[in-house]
Design an enzyme around this catalytic site. Structure first.
Site, PDB file in Angstrom:
ATOM      1  N   GLY A  49       0.828  -1.193   0.000  1.00  0.00           N
ATOM      2  CA  GLY A  49       0.000   0.000   0.000  1.00  0.00           C
ATOM      3  C   GLY A  49       0.862   1.242   0.000  1.00  0.00           C
ATOM      4  N   GLN A  54       2.888  10.045   1.116  1.00  0.00           N
ATOM      5  CA  GLN A  54       4.171   9.360   1.280  1.00  0.00           C
ATOM      6  C   GLN A  54       5.143   9.649   0.137  1.00  0.00           C
ATOM      7  OE1 GLN A  54       2.128   5.403   2.215  1.00  0.00           O
ATOM      8  NE2 GLN A  54       4.093   5.229   3.268  1.00  0.00           N
ATOM      9  N   CYS A  96       5.567   0.075   7.486  1.00  0.00           N
ATOM     10  CA  CYS A  96       5.252   1.221   6.647  1.00  0.00           C
ATOM     11  C   CYS A  96       6.472   1.597   5.830  1.00  0.00           C
ATOM     12  CB  CYS A  96       4.819   2.392   7.540  1.00  0.00           C
ATOM     13  SG  CYS A  96       4.391   3.885   6.643  1.00  0.00           S
ATOM     14  N   LEU A  97       6.260   1.917   4.557  1.00  0.00           N
ATOM     15  CA  LEU A  97       7.368   2.313   3.694  1.00  0.00           C
ATOM     16  C   LEU A  97       8.010   3.617   4.160  1.00  0.00           C
ATOM     17  CD1 LEU A  97       5.856   1.379   0.207  1.00  0.00           C
ATOM     18  CD2 LEU A  97       7.499   0.076   1.590  1.00  0.00           C
ATOM     19  N   HIS A 138      -4.775   1.632   7.169  1.00  0.00           N
ATOM     20  CA  HIS A 138      -3.428   2.175   7.311  1.00  0.00           C
ATOM     21  C   HIS A 138      -3.201   3.306   6.293  1.00  0.00           C
ATOM     22  CE1 HIS A 138       1.070   1.554   7.941  1.00  0.00           C
ATOM     23  NE2 HIS A 138       1.042   2.227   6.801  1.00  0.00           N
ATOM     24  N   GLU A 139      -3.568   3.059   5.033  1.00  0.00           N
ATOM     25  CA  GLU A 139      -3.332   4.062   3.984  1.00  0.00           C
ATOM     26  C   GLU A 139      -4.261   5.262   4.136  1.00  0.00           C
ATOM     27  OE1 GLU A 139      -0.631   3.835   2.485  1.00  0.00           O
ATOM     28  OE2 GLU A 139      -0.275   1.723   2.935  1.00  0.00           O
ATOM     29  N   HIS A 142      -2.895   7.644   6.556  1.00  0.00           N
ATOM     30  CA  HIS A 142      -1.877   8.535   5.970  1.00  0.00           C
ATOM     31  C   HIS A 142      -2.513   9.803   5.394  1.00  0.00           C
ATOM     32  CE1 HIS A 142       2.024   6.610   6.208  1.00  0.00           C
ATOM     33  NE2 HIS A 142       1.532   5.465   5.779  1.00  0.00           N
TER      34      HIS A 142
END
Length: 175
Positions: A49, A54, A96-97, A138-139, A142
């Site tokens: 994701g 991000q 997380c990235l 989660h996304e 963000h």
């Protein structure tokens, strides 16, 4: 990094804490181009994701794919919103990235109902649970300036963020 991928922002970049703005009708071409580059970036990372903040964009746009390499199932969600969540909770390990190499158990609603637009403007609504449900929550977090570590106790969050800062500093000194 190819022309198709985008640089991923890392904590503590302040852009990760800003609330994203809704995609407007005039954003269509830019959103389609951004979505394609976000998918390329997510796959290259690799991740399941990615949210526009991000990669430095302030648009309410996310991409997800929990299908795996054998059965890819990419989804692009424009202006996604959670409209209902179950009372039943579930704990899953998240990463997380934007916080590379950091993982923690996070408690979230087990099922959600969400609404979003497709790239062509089609309105969609669906229920999600399991890995997809967690990934979407989660996304969408963000898009609201919320990171998975915000769901942890202050002690766990601070330990994880200190560890990340140390690892990023070590990575910079090697580069």
């Amino acid at each position: 990094m190819t022309d198709e991928t985008l640089p991923i922002l890392y904590v503590p970049d302040p852009r990760l804490r800003k609330k994203a703005r809704p995609v407007a009708q005039g954003d269509g071409d830019a959103v389609r181009a951004l979505a394609a580059r976000m998918l390329a970036t997510m796959y290259a990372a690799p991740g399941i994701g990615l949210a526009a903040p991000q990669v430095g964009s302030d648009l309410r746009l996310i991409v997800v794919d929990v299908g795996g390499k054998e059965t890819p199932a990419p989804m692009v969600l424009v202006n996604p919103e959670i409209i209902a969540a179950s009372r039943e909770m579930e704990v899953r390990e998240e990463g997380c990235l934007s916080l590379p190499g950091q993982y923690a158990d996070v408690e979230r609603p087990a099922r959600i109902q969400l609404r979003w637009l497709e790239l062509d403007g089609t309105k969609r609504e669906a229920e999600a649970d399991g890995l997809l449900g967690v990934c979407l929550q989660h996304e969408i977090d963000h898009l609201n300036g919320v990171l998975f570590v915000d769901h942890l106790s202050a002690l766990k969050r601070n330990m994880l963020l200190r560890k990340l800062a140390k690892e990023l500093k070590a990575r910079e000194s090697r580069d």
